[in-house]
Design a protein around this motif. Structure first.
Motif, PDB file in Angstrom:
ATOM      1  N   ALA A 141      -3.370  25.421-105.625  1.00 54.57           N
ATOM      2  CA  ALA A 141      -3.418  24.834-104.287  1.00 54.57           C
ATOM      3  C   ALA A 141      -2.670  25.739-103.311  1.00 54.57           C
ATOM      4  CB  ALA A 141      -2.807  23.434-104.320  1.00 54.57           C
ATOM      5  N   SER A 142      -2.502  25.292-102.079  1.00 57.26           N
ATOM      6  CA  SER A 142      -1.872  26.101-101.029  1.00 57.26           C
ATOM      7  C   SER A 142      -0.466  26.547-101.423  1.00 57.26           C
ATOM      8  CB  SER A 142      -1.771  25.295 -99.734  1.00 57.26           C
ATOM      9  OG  SER A 142      -3.036  24.920 -99.273  1.00 57.26           O
ATOM     10  N   VAL A 143      -0.142  27.797-101.077  1.00 59.75           N
ATOM     11  CA  VAL A 143       1.226  28.312-101.235  1.00 59.75           C
ATOM     12  C   VAL A 143       1.921  28.157 -99.894  1.00 59.75           C
ATOM     13  CG1 VAL A 143       2.630  30.326-101.765  1.00 59.75           C
ATOM     14  CG2 VAL A 143       0.525  29.925-103.036  1.00 59.75           C
ATOM     15  N   PHE A 144       2.994  27.345 -99.855  1.00 64.28           N
ATOM     16  CA  PHE A 144       3.652  27.004 -98.596  1.00 64.28           C
ATOM     17  C   PHE A 144       4.779  27.962 -98.204  1.00 64.28           C
ATOM     18  CE2 PHE A 144       2.326  22.379 -99.391  1.00 64.28           C
ATOM     19  CZ  PHE A 144       1.240  22.497 -98.539  1.00 64.28           C
ATOM     20  N   CYS A 145       5.468  28.554 -99.192  1.00 60.95           N
ATOM     21  CA  CYS A 145       6.634  29.375 -98.852  1.00 60.95           C
ATOM     22  C   CYS A 145       6.754  30.559 -99.794  1.00 60.95           C
ATOM     23  CB  CYS A 145       7.911  28.536 -98.895  1.00 60.95           C
ATOM     24  SG  CYS A 145       8.194  27.648-100.444  1.00 60.95           S
ATOM     25  N   VAL A 146       7.213  31.676 -99.238  1.00 62.16           N
ATOM     26  CA  VAL A 146       7.453  32.891-100.022  1.00 62.16           C
ATOM     27  C   VAL A 146       8.773  33.503 -99.567  1.00 62.16           C
ATOM     28  CG1 VAL A 146       4.990  33.368-100.290  1.00 62.16           C
ATOM     29  CG2 VAL A 146       6.238  34.434 -98.426  1.00 62.16           C
ATOM     30  N   SER A 147       9.462  34.183-100.492  1.00 63.03           N
ATOM     31  CA  SER A 147      10.713  34.849-100.144  1.00 63.03           C
ATOM     32  C   SER A 147      10.950  35.996-101.116  1.00 63.03           C
ATOM     33  CB  SER A 147      11.879  33.855-100.199  1.00 63.03           C
ATOM     34  OG  SER A 147      13.059  34.438 -99.713  1.00 63.03           O
ATOM     35  N   LEU A 148      11.584  37.057-100.617  1.00 66.72           N
ATOM     36  CA  LEU A 148      11.907  38.219-101.439  1.00 66.72           C
ATOM     37  C   LEU A 148      13.402  38.259-101.709  1.00 66.72           C
ATOM     38  CD1 LEU A 148       9.668  40.733 -99.501  1.00 66.72           C
ATOM     39  CD2 LEU A 148       9.303  40.032-101.867  1.00 66.72           C
ATOM     40  N   ASP A 149      13.798  38.761-102.884  1.00 70.98           N
ATOM     41  CA  ASP A 149      15.226  38.785-103.188  1.00 70.98           C
ATOM     42  C   ASP A 149      15.910  39.867-102.356  1.00 70.98           C
ATOM     43  OD1 ASP A 149      16.687  40.962-105.138  1.00 70.98           O
ATOM     44  OD2 ASP A 149      14.503  41.055-105.343  1.00 70.98           O
ATOM     45  N   PRO A 150      17.055  39.553-101.724  1.00 65.19           N
ATOM     46  CA  PRO A 150      17.658  40.470-100.757  1.00 65.19           C
ATOM     47  C   PRO A 150      18.390  41.671-101.367  1.00 65.19           C
ATOM     48  CG  PRO A 150      18.978  38.483-100.941  1.00 65.19           C
ATOM     49  CD  PRO A 150      17.741  38.253-101.766  1.00 65.19           C
ATOM     50  N   LYS A 151      18.832  41.547-102.624  1.00 61.76           N
ATOM     51  CA  LYS A 151      19.646  42.635-103.196  1.00 61.76           C
ATOM     52  C   LYS A 151      18.796  43.784-103.710  1.00 61.76           C
ATOM     53  CE  LYS A 151      23.425  43.639-106.364  1.00 61.76           C
ATOM     54  NZ  LYS A 151      24.317  43.117-107.430  1.00 61.76           N
ATOM     55  N   THR A 152      17.780  43.484-104.512  1.00 63.77           N
ATOM     56  CA  THR A 152      16.992  44.556-105.135  1.00 63.77           C
ATOM     57  C   THR A 152      15.605  44.706-104.522  1.00 63.77           C
ATOM     58  OG1 THR A 152      15.984  43.142-106.830  1.00 63.77           O
ATOM     59  CG2 THR A 152      18.186  44.009-107.288  1.00 63.77           C
ATOM     60  N   ASN A 153      15.131  43.671-103.797  1.00 57.29           N
ATOM     61  CA  ASN A 153      13.778  43.675-103.248  1.00 57.29           C
ATOM     62  C   ASN A 153      12.713  43.837-104.332  1.00 57.29           C
ATOM     63  OD1 ASN A 153      14.425  45.378-100.068  1.00 57.29           O
ATOM     64  ND2 ASN A 153      14.967  43.352-100.791  1.00 57.29           N
ATOM     65  N   THR A 154      13.039  43.427-105.572  1.00 59.88           N
ATOM     66  CA  THR A 154      12.079  43.578-106.674  1.00 59.88           C
ATOM     67  C   THR A 154      11.482  42.244-107.110  1.00 59.88           C
ATOM     68  OG1 THR A 154      13.807  43.382-108.356  1.00 59.88           O
ATOM     69  CG2 THR A 154      13.306  45.602-107.543  1.00 59.88           C
ATOM     70  N   LEU A 155      12.011  41.130-106.594  1.00 59.77           N
ATOM     71  CA  LEU A 155      11.566  39.805-107.029  1.00 59.77           C
ATOM     72  C   LEU A 155      11.052  39.002-105.847  1.00 59.77           C
ATOM     73  CD1 LEU A 155      14.602  38.856-109.310  1.00 59.77           C
ATOM     74  CD2 LEU A 155      12.470  39.964-110.006  1.00 59.77           C
ATOM     75  N   ALA A 156      10.141  38.090-106.151  1.00 60.95           N
ATOM     76  CA  ALA A 156       9.625  37.173-105.135  1.00 60.95           C
ATOM     77  C   ALA A 156       9.628  35.766-105.711  1.00 60.95           C
ATOM     78  CB  ALA A 156       8.209  37.567-104.723  1.00 60.95           C
ATOM     79  N   VAL A 157       9.850  34.780-104.844  1.00 58.31           N
ATOM     80  CA  VAL A 157       9.727  33.384-105.242  1.00 58.31           C
ATOM     81  C   VAL A 157       8.697  32.723-104.332  1.00 58.31           C
ATOM     82  CG1 VAL A 157      11.669  32.647-103.776  1.00 58.31           C
ATOM     83  CG2 VAL A 157      10.946  31.207-105.693  1.00 58.31           C
ATOM     84  N   THR A 158       7.868  31.869-104.909  1.00 63.30           N
ATOM     85  CA  THR A 158       6.836  31.169-104.134  1.00 63.30           C
ATOM     86  C   THR A 158       6.852  29.692-104.493  1.00 63.30           C
ATOM     87  OG1 THR A 158       5.119  31.497-105.831  1.00 63.30           O
ATOM     88  CG2 THR A 158       5.352  33.225-104.169  1.00 63.30           C
ATOM     89  N   GLY A 159       6.484  28.861-103.521  1.00 60.46           N
ATOM     90  CA  GLY A 159       6.395  27.426-103.761  1.00 60.46           C
ATOM     91  C   GLY A 159       5.113  26.887-103.163  1.00 60.46           C
ATOM     92  N   GLY A 160       4.526  25.864-103.790  1.00 62.21           N
ATOM     93  CA  GLY A 160       3.208  25.432-103.342  1.00 62.21           C
ATOM     94  C   GLY A 160       2.946  23.946-103.397  1.00 62.21           C
ATOM     95  N   GLU A 161       1.721  23.618-102.963  1.00 62.33           N
ATOM     96  CA  GLU A 161       1.258  22.233-102.869  1.00 62.33           C
ATOM     97  C   GLU A 161       1.061  21.601-104.241  1.00 62.33           C
ATOM     98  OE1 GLU A 161      -2.254  19.849-100.390  1.00 62.33           O
ATOM     99  OE2 GLU A 161      -2.484  21.974-100.866  1.00 62.33           O
ATOM    100  N   ASP A 162       0.989  22.438-105.272  1.00 58.02           N
ATOM    101  CA  ASP A 162       0.777  21.935-106.635  1.00 58.02           C
ATOM    102  C   ASP A 162       2.080  21.489-107.304  1.00 58.02           C
ATOM    103  OD1 ASP A 162       1.926  24.399-106.892  1.00 58.02           O
ATOM    104  OD2 ASP A 162       0.289  25.313-108.036  1.00 58.02           O
ATOM    105  N   ASP A 163       3.162  21.331-106.520  1.00 56.22           N
ATOM    106  CA  ASP A 163       4.476  20.894-107.004  1.00 56.22           C
ATOM    107  C   ASP A 163       5.123  21.938-107.907  1.00 56.22           C
ATOM    108  OD1 ASP A 163       3.434  18.649-105.788  1.00 56.22           O
ATOM    109  OD2 ASP A 163       3.374  17.418-107.600  1.00 56.22           O
TER     110      ASP A 163
END
Length: 333
Positions: A1-23
């Motif tokens: 389902a829809s992905v509502f939010c994304v963010s990148l890790d500030p220290k290494t810029n190698t990781l991403a976190v995402t959150g969505g409508e599918d809980d």
């Protein structure tokens, strides 16, 4: 389902976190897109997600108010808490401290992972803006924060004392719900945006309004014919430039206005279809803005990101590829 939010890790810029409508929420490796772990256990759409300042922890929050914090290297949950309907969530810029705001107008602050808690009681419910930036940290040590509310009020909080330093309301505040808040690099200036189509520049030391950027400088809306709803417009995103006295204001109708703070005047007006995401102003006066197609796309296959030169008001480049509107974006260092 829809992905509502994304963010990148500030220290290494190698990781991403995402959150969505599918809980669901996930932490990914940026280099190859590999899923590192799932932030499991949410029971509603995940609308807030972000890493701590040193990328040690990642926090995820869903609309029902369930907030979870995970230790990234161990891929394990270390803390969770349940509040009311969640509207925003933000990490402290220099400490393992997490803030969140709920629909009843309250703000919460926790030390992570101990869970030591402090509550800041607001005056009214906030507009439901998810993670659109209802809060901004002020001053370099991160001892103050500014929060916007649904009744048009803005409050500057002393986080240590738990007291409200300045309150902007009534004629000084906005006449409609606040949608977004921004601050410049040293926290001396705050900008607030509202459904009333005004952006206000505020001195954070005095709590006084310096100037008001009004939508009247834009082209007026055509009146709705009988049986049609009038087109609504509002300020949806704000940003300060770190190297020049410039500020950007993004409106729902797709107008991107760049203001000169020294003269308090409109410098450039850039046009999108419909603005859908927060703005990001880079160090060199480069402006990222994200838009979605209008209800009846005029030849646009989906949402796209545009890169603008804030000094000239010219578009540098455009990025496409999505088949539907973009709901969030993040820029690494």
């Amino acid at each position: 389902a829809s992905v509502f939010c994304v963010s990148l890790d500030p220290k290494t810029n190698t990781l991403a976190v995402t959150g969505g409508e599918d809980d669901k929420a996930f932490v990914w490796r940026v280099s190859d897109g590999e899923l590192l772990f799932e932030c499991s256990g949410h029971k509603d759409s995940v609308t807030c997600a972000g890493f701590s300042h040193d990328s040690t922890f990642v926090a995820t929050g869903d609309m029902s108010g369930l907030i979870k914090v995970w230790r990234v290297d161990a891929k394990e949950e270390v803390w969770s808490f349940e509040v009311g309907d969640l509207e925003w969530m933000e990490w402290h810029p220099q400490a393992h401290v997490l803030l969140a705001g709920t629909a009843d107008g309250n703000s919460w602050m926790w030390k992570i992972p101990s869970g030591d808690c402090k509550n800041f009681h607001g005056s009214a419910r906030r507009r439901d803006e998810g993670s659109s930036g209802s809060i901004r940290w002020l001053s370099h040590p991160g001892k103050r924060a500014v929060v916007g509310y649904e009744d048009g009020t803005m409050r500057i909080w002393d986080l240590k004392q738990g007291t409200s330093l300045h309150v902007l309301k009534g004629q000084d505040g906005h006449q409609d719900p606040l949608t977004c808040v921004a601050s410049n690099q040293d926290g001396s200036l705050i900008m607030t945006g509202s459904v009333d189509c005004h952006a206000k520049l505020v001195n954070s030391a005095t709590g006084k309004v310096v100037c008001v950027f009004k939508m009247e400088s834009m082209a007026p809306k055509a009146p709705a014919s009988e049986g049609e709803e009038a087109e609504s417009n509002s300020v949806e995103s704000l940003g300060f430039c770190n190297v020049m006295p410039l500020a950007a204001v993004g409106y729902l109708d797709g107008t991107l206005a760049i203001y000169d703070l020294s003269t308090q005047s409109l410098r450039h007006k850039c046009q999108h279809e419909v603005l859908s995401c927060p703005l990001s102003l880079g160090l060199g006066g480069v402006l990222w803005a994200c838009s979605r197609p209008p209800l009846e796309p005029r030849g646009f296959p989906g949402g796209h990101v545009r890169l603008w030169d804030a000094r000239s008001g010219k578009m540098i480049s455009e990025y496409r590829g999505h088949s539907a509107e973009i709901l969030d974006f993040a820029v690494n260092k």
